[in-house]
Write a protein that holds these residues in place. Structure first.
Motif, PDB file in Angstrom:
ATOM      1  N   MET A 113     -21.788  -5.377  -6.224  1.00 35.01           N
ATOM      2  CA  MET A 113     -22.830  -6.030  -7.008  1.00 35.01           C
ATOM      3  C   MET A 113     -24.073  -5.178  -7.261  1.00 35.01           C
ATOM      4  N   GLU A 114     -23.997  -3.872  -7.005  1.00 41.16           N
ATOM      5  CA  GLU A 114     -25.157  -3.020  -7.266  1.00 41.16           C
ATOM      6  C   GLU A 114     -25.452  -2.888  -8.760  1.00 41.16           C
ATOM      7  N   TRP A 115     -24.468  -3.237  -9.589  1.00 39.90           N
ATOM      8  CA  TRP A 115     -24.629  -3.097 -11.039  1.00 39.90           C
ATOM      9  C   TRP A 115     -25.465  -4.212 -11.655  1.00 39.90           C
ATOM     10  N   MET A 116     -25.788  -5.259 -10.890  1.00 42.27           N
ATOM     11  CA  MET A 116     -26.600  -6.343 -11.435  1.00 42.27           C
ATOM     12  C   MET A 116     -27.417  -7.015 -10.340  1.00 42.27           C
ATOM     13  N   ASP A 117     -28.376  -7.802 -10.755  1.00 40.15           N
ATOM     14  CA  ASP A 117     -29.264  -8.512  -9.833  1.00 40.15           C
ATOM     15  C   ASP A 117     -28.657  -9.858  -9.466  1.00 40.15           C
ATOM     16  N   MET A 118     -28.418 -10.082  -8.171  1.00 46.67           N
ATOM     17  CA  MET A 118     -27.848 -11.351  -7.716  1.00 46.67           C
ATOM     18  C   MET A 118     -28.881 -12.179  -6.956  1.00 46.67           C
ATOM     19  N   THR A 119     -30.157 -11.857  -7.133  1.00 43.32           N
ATOM     20  CA  THR A 119     -31.210 -12.595  -6.458  1.00 43.32           C
ATOM     21  C   THR A 119     -31.165 -14.081  -6.817  1.00 43.32           C
ATOM     22  N   HIS A 167     -22.362 -16.393 -12.883  1.00 37.42           N
ATOM     23  CA  HIS A 167     -23.536 -15.516 -12.875  1.00 37.42           C
ATOM     24  C   HIS A 167     -23.114 -14.064 -13.092  1.00 37.42           C
ATOM     25  N   GLY A 171     -23.899 -11.647 -16.322  1.00 36.26           N
ATOM     26  CA  GLY A 171     -24.467 -10.314 -16.134  1.00 36.26           C
ATOM     27  C   GLY A 171     -23.741  -9.282 -16.973  1.00 36.26           C
ATOM     28  N   ARG A 175     -25.078  -6.845 -19.877  1.00 33.21           N
ATOM     29  CA  ARG A 175     -25.184  -5.433 -19.502  1.00 33.21           C
ATOM     30  C   ARG A 175     -24.019  -4.549 -19.926  1.00 33.21           C
TER      31      ARG A 175
END
Length: 210
Positions: A113-119, A167, A171, A175
């Motif tokens: 999941m480093e390719w997108m924000d999962m906050t 989600h 993303g 992206r």
């Protein structure tokens, strides 16, 4: 349908689907990735990250659906599980096929999941690999339940799983550069949102909440 026949059908569908999209992805415009394949995204791109991570995410959904199929005789739940398993096995085959075509590794160079924000996206539980994914303990528990209890637990786990997947797919829509991949991701968003609504109704019918 026996479990062996169901599994063979899902795997065969995934192989055919992966082969069918090769030409479409091969014609993608873009810069060369780290693999050196013309037009391929880089290993750290959103395109590669989504394909890798969603393939893993989908695999658990397939596994959960196989488990519930053996834990209940309810036709509606078994039909839902079959549809999810078939759809996600086929989509997983496409994504793994893209990674092979791009000559990119199926294991992420860093963390998932480093390719997108999962906050702000909750996990199904502590220790889950990605948001929405069930833990090993939850998977074990699903395999121990039967009947209505198993149905409710499956629906709750799959609802969380779908929300995390939605989600992730959104993303990619935002992206990813590969057009056919964005279209697949948008289709995931729409189909899984529909299934989340269906599962909410199925839980309500069983006196439970998502």
């Amino acid at each position: 349908m026996k479990r062996r026949d169901w599994l063979i059908g899902a795997v065969a569908g995934a192989v055919l689907a992966a082969g069918g999209i090769t030409a479409a992805v091969a014609s993608t415009d873009g810069s060369s990735g780290s693999s050196g394949v013309a037009g391929a995204p880089s290993s750290t791109s959103a395109d590669a990250g989504f394909a890798r991570d969603m393939a893993v995410h989908h695999q658990q959904a397939v596994e959960m659906s196989y488990v519930i199929r053996d834990r209940t005789k309810n036709a509606e739940i078994r039909r839902l599980a079959y549809d999810i398993a078939q759809t996600q096995a086929n989509q997983r085959g496409m994504m793994l096929g893209w990674l092979d075509l791009w000559e990119l590794p199926k294991v992420p160079p860093g963390e998932p999941m480093e390719w997108m924000d999962m906050t702000g996206v909750p996990s199904a539980g502590d220790g889950s690999l990605m948001p929405g994914m069930a833990t090993n303990a939850q998977m074990k528990r699903l395999g121990e339940l039967n009947g209505k209890q198993a149905e409710i637990f499956y629906l709750k786990l799959m609802t969380a799983h779908h929300k995390g997947g939605i989600h992730m797919a959104q993303g990619c829509v935002e992206r990813c550069d590969v057009a056919v991949e964005r279209r697949l991701a948008q289709g995931m968003v729409e189909s899984q949102e529909s299934e989340v609504k269906l599962m909410a109704d199925l839980l309500k019918a069983r006196g439970a909440k998502p």
